[in-house]
Design a protein around this motif. Structure first.
Motif, PDB file in Angstrom:
ATOM      1  N   ASP A   1     -22.232  -2.133 -24.923  1.00 29.59           N
ATOM      2  CA  ASP A   1     -22.264  -0.802 -25.536  1.00 29.59           C
ATOM      3  C   ASP A   1     -21.210   0.112 -24.926  1.00 29.59           C
ATOM      4  OD1 ASP A   1     -24.657  -1.097 -27.243  1.00 29.59           O
ATOM      5  OD2 ASP A   1     -25.707  -1.336 -25.344  1.00 29.59           O
ATOM      6  N   ARG A   2     -20.960  -0.052 -23.615  1.00 32.90           N
ATOM      7  CA  ARG A   2     -19.981   0.772 -22.913  1.00 32.90           C
ATOM      8  C   ARG A   2     -19.195  -0.123 -21.963  1.00 32.90           C
ATOM      9  NH1 ARG A   2     -24.450   4.910 -21.137  1.00 32.90           N
ATOM     10  NH2 ARG A   2     -23.950   4.115 -19.050  1.00 32.90           N
TER      11      ARG A   2
ATOM     12  N   ALA B   1     -16.011  -8.635 -22.487  1.00 27.84           N
ATOM     13  CA  ALA B   1     -17.168  -7.746 -22.419  1.00 27.84           C
ATOM     14  C   ALA B   1     -17.565  -7.234 -23.800  1.00 27.84           C
ATOM     15  CB  ALA B   1     -16.873  -6.571 -21.487  1.00 27.84           C
ATOM     16  N   ILE B   2     -16.554  -6.987 -24.632  1.00 23.04           N
ATOM     17  CA  ILE B   2     -16.836  -6.436 -25.956  1.00 23.04           C
ATOM     18  C   ILE B   2     -17.109  -7.528 -26.978  1.00 23.04           C
ATOM     19  CG2 ILE B   2     -15.857  -5.119 -27.866  1.00 23.04           C
ATOM     20  CD1 ILE B   2     -14.207  -3.595 -25.767  1.00 23.04           C
ATOM     21  N   GLN B   3     -16.162  -8.463 -27.102  1.00 26.00           N
ATOM     22  CA  GLN B   3     -16.227  -9.413 -28.207  1.00 26.00           C
ATOM     23  C   GLN B   3     -17.179 -10.583 -27.968  1.00 26.00           C
ATOM     24  OE1 GLN B   3     -15.185  -8.143 -30.633  1.00 26.00           O
ATOM     25  NE2 GLN B   3     -13.301  -7.013 -30.325  1.00 26.00           N
ATOM     26  N   TRP B   4     -17.308 -11.024 -26.732  1.00 29.20           N
ATOM     27  CA  TRP B   4     -18.239 -12.112 -26.433  1.00 29.20           C
ATOM     28  C   TRP B   4     -19.633 -11.588 -26.107  1.00 29.20           C
ATOM     29  CZ3 TRP B   4     -17.922 -17.543 -26.076  1.00 29.20           C
ATOM     30  CH2 TRP B   4     -16.680 -18.093 -26.424  1.00 29.20           C
ATOM     31  N   CYS B   5     -19.685 -10.511 -25.341  1.00 27.08           N
ATOM     32  CA  CYS B   5     -20.966 -10.055 -24.807  1.00 27.08           C
ATOM     33  C   CYS B   5     -21.556  -8.877 -25.572  1.00 27.08           C
ATOM     34  CB  CYS B   5     -20.814  -9.681 -23.335  1.00 27.08           C
ATOM     35  SG  CYS B   5     -20.118 -11.002 -22.319  1.00 27.08           S
TER      36      CYS B   5
ATOM     37  N   ARG C   1     -10.904   2.247 -29.235  1.00 29.32           N
ATOM     38  CA  ARG C   1     -10.897   3.645 -29.661  1.00 29.32           C
ATOM     39  C   ARG C   1     -11.620   3.839 -30.985  1.00 29.32           C
ATOM     40  NH1 ARG C   1      -5.564   6.784 -31.670  1.00 29.32           N
ATOM     41  NH2 ARG C   1      -5.911   5.297 -33.371  1.00 29.32           N
ATOM     42  N   ASP C   2     -11.302   3.002 -31.961  1.00 30.04           N
ATOM     43  CA  ASP C   2     -11.841   3.205 -33.295  1.00 30.04           C
ATOM     44  C   ASP C   2     -13.346   2.945 -33.369  1.00 30.04           C
ATOM     45  OD1 ASP C   2      -9.227   3.717 -33.906  1.00 30.04           O
ATOM     46  OD2 ASP C   2      -8.872   1.835 -34.988  1.00 30.04           O
ATOM     47  N   LYS C   3     -13.839   2.036 -32.532  1.00 27.84           N
ATOM     48  CA  LYS C   3     -15.276   1.760 -32.484  1.00 27.84           C
ATOM     49  C   LYS C   3     -16.023   2.751 -31.600  1.00 27.84           C
ATOM     50  CE  LYS C   3     -17.273  -1.610 -33.717  1.00 27.84           C
ATOM     51  NZ  LYS C   3     -18.115  -1.901 -34.909  1.00 27.84           N
ATOM     52  N   ARG C   4     -15.287   3.680 -30.985  1.00 31.01           N
ATOM     53  CA  ARG C   4     -15.865   4.714 -30.122  1.00 31.01           C
ATOM     54  C   ARG C   4     -16.629   4.110 -28.952  1.00 31.01           C
ATOM     55  NH1 ARG C   4     -12.740   7.360 -30.450  1.00 31.01           N
ATOM     56  NH2 ARG C   4     -13.752   9.296 -29.836  1.00 31.01           N
TER      57      ARG C   4
ATOM     58  N   LEU D   1      -6.494  -4.492 -29.245  1.00 29.40           N
ATOM     59  CA  LEU D   1      -7.722  -4.291 -28.481  1.00 29.40           C
ATOM     60  C   LEU D   1      -7.945  -2.809 -28.205  1.00 29.40           C
ATOM     61  CD1 LEU D   1     -10.152  -5.476 -27.009  1.00 29.40           C
ATOM     62  CD2 LEU D   1      -8.705  -5.750 -24.977  1.00 29.40           C
ATOM     63  N   ALA D   2      -6.898  -2.108 -27.792  1.00 28.86           N
ATOM     64  CA  ALA D   2      -7.027  -0.677 -27.529  1.00 28.86           C
ATOM     65  C   ALA D   2      -7.455   0.063 -28.788  1.00 28.86           C
ATOM     66  CB  ALA D   2      -5.714  -0.118 -26.998  1.00 28.86           C
TER      67      ALA D   2
END
Length: 355
Positions: free
Chosen positions: A224-225, A217-221, A254-257, A249-250
């Motif tokens: 935003d949330r 969901a984050i790295q491929w797509c 967290r770091d990217k908020r 990943l965690a």
């Protein structure tokens, strides 16, 4: 300890609430009787309990089956308007200041409505609900998130619909449905289109399925949330409670908020968390993740934002400052323009917690 009366009064922000998961049992029964939709039970009180019991199985698949009956009574213009209006009224009565309510237009076409017809109907209902809330002295700002079903193939079409309505009450896009076997990468064309259009989207991920769903969901797509995202706890080593260690990943989340749309009661019902007291929200909040509190499906969980907050207060001893932190987190993470988010934080949320 924060009292239920204080929780009821403070302003709340809701990012993850399903329109078809918050229908009043009385409304389901009334429309079903008029349209001939067959229900498992007809009495509204018994029906409300049936939804809760059916959803409390520990299975996301079984949980999703309950929507056959709510979606089944949301197939005409008037019925969609009614459900949307009542949704806003109920949220306003619960002290919700801002809400992003998601629903899947493609599921409401059985009686001849077009996709645009359905969005217009929900918009009309929202406007009626806002007006009724104002008449009762309450302020609420509802927005739509248009959802595509991940097991279908209409995600690009729904994404285009969301973009076409983004100046008319639609603030984002989502995919939902059973995660296993239907990864978000099946809908890359929709997400790439949304990126090109500078549009916002969230993705149901990390609920029934684990870290691979979140990673995709984050790295491929490029979500935003994260819709739920509760399973990010699987990448946190808590063997030493005094010094939890975050996996790659965690730490990235967290770091990217990246906001987590956590839904405590729903997460327990579907087996994504063992109990409210053991819900990962306690650990994730303590570690500084961008945590938000949400209802998911108010009918199936027999819940509200006030109830979700109360459960967390009881489980983790949160005070008003903690609840304000969760609320500001949610407002910061909303899909409203920045100046509108800031205005609601400064003019409504902060004063609302100064009690």
């Amino acid at each position: 300890m924060v009292t239920p009366e204080e929780i009821a009064r403070v302003p709340k922000v809701l990012l993850h609430d399903h329109l078809d998961g918050g229908v009043r049992p009385e409304t389901v029964a009334d429309i079903a009787e008029r349209t001939g939709h067959q229900l498992p039970v007809d009495d509204p009180a018994e029906l409300g309990q049936w939804f809760a019991d059916a959803a409390t199985s520990g299975s996301l698949v079984r949980y999703l089956e309950t929507f056959e009956h709510t979606v089944g009574v949301m197939q005409t213009h008037d019925d969609l308007v009614r459900v949307a209006r009542e949704c806003v009224e109920d949220l306003a009565d619960d002290g919700v200041l801002y809400a992003e309510v998601r629903w899947a237009p493609e599921q409401h076409l059985r009686e001849g409505l077009t996709l645009t017809d359905t969005v217009d109907a929900v918009r009309e209902g929202f406007e009626q609900g806002v007006a009724e809330a104002a008449r009762r002295g309450k302020v609420v700002h509802p927005r739509q998130i248009l959802t595509a079903m991940r097991h279908q193939a209409r995600s690009l079409e729904i994404a285009e619909l969301a973009v076409s309505y983004r100046d008319r009450g639609v603030v984002g896009f989502d995919i939902a449905g059973a995660e296993a076997g239907y990864p978000p990468t099946r809908h890359l064309d929709a997400f790439e289109y949304l990126h090109r259009e500078n549009a916002h989207f969230t993705i149901h991920a990390g609920e029934a399925f684990g870290l691979p769903s979140i990673w995709q969901a984050i790295q491929w797509c490029g979500a935003d949330r994260l819709g739920h995202g509760v399973r990010i706890i699987d990448d946190v080593d808590t063997s030493d409670p005094d010094s939890p260690r975050l996996g790659r990943l965690a730490a990235y989340v967290r770091d990217k908020r990246i906001p987590l749309e956590l839904c405590p009661s729903s997460n327990v019902q579907t087996g994504a968390a063992p109990s409210i007291a053991e819900h990962p929200i306690g650990t994730l909040a303590a570690l500084g993740f961008r945590v938000t509190i949400n209802t998911d499906n108010r009918l199936m969980s027999q819940t509200s934002m006030s109830r979700e907050m109360s459960l967390l207060v009881d489980a983790f001893g949160y005070d008003l400052d903690d609840l304000r932190w969760f609320t500001v987190n949610a407002m910061k993470s909303s899909f409203l323009p920045f100046d509108e988010r800031l205005a609601l934080i400064q003019d409504a949320i902060k004063p609302g917690y100064a009690i």
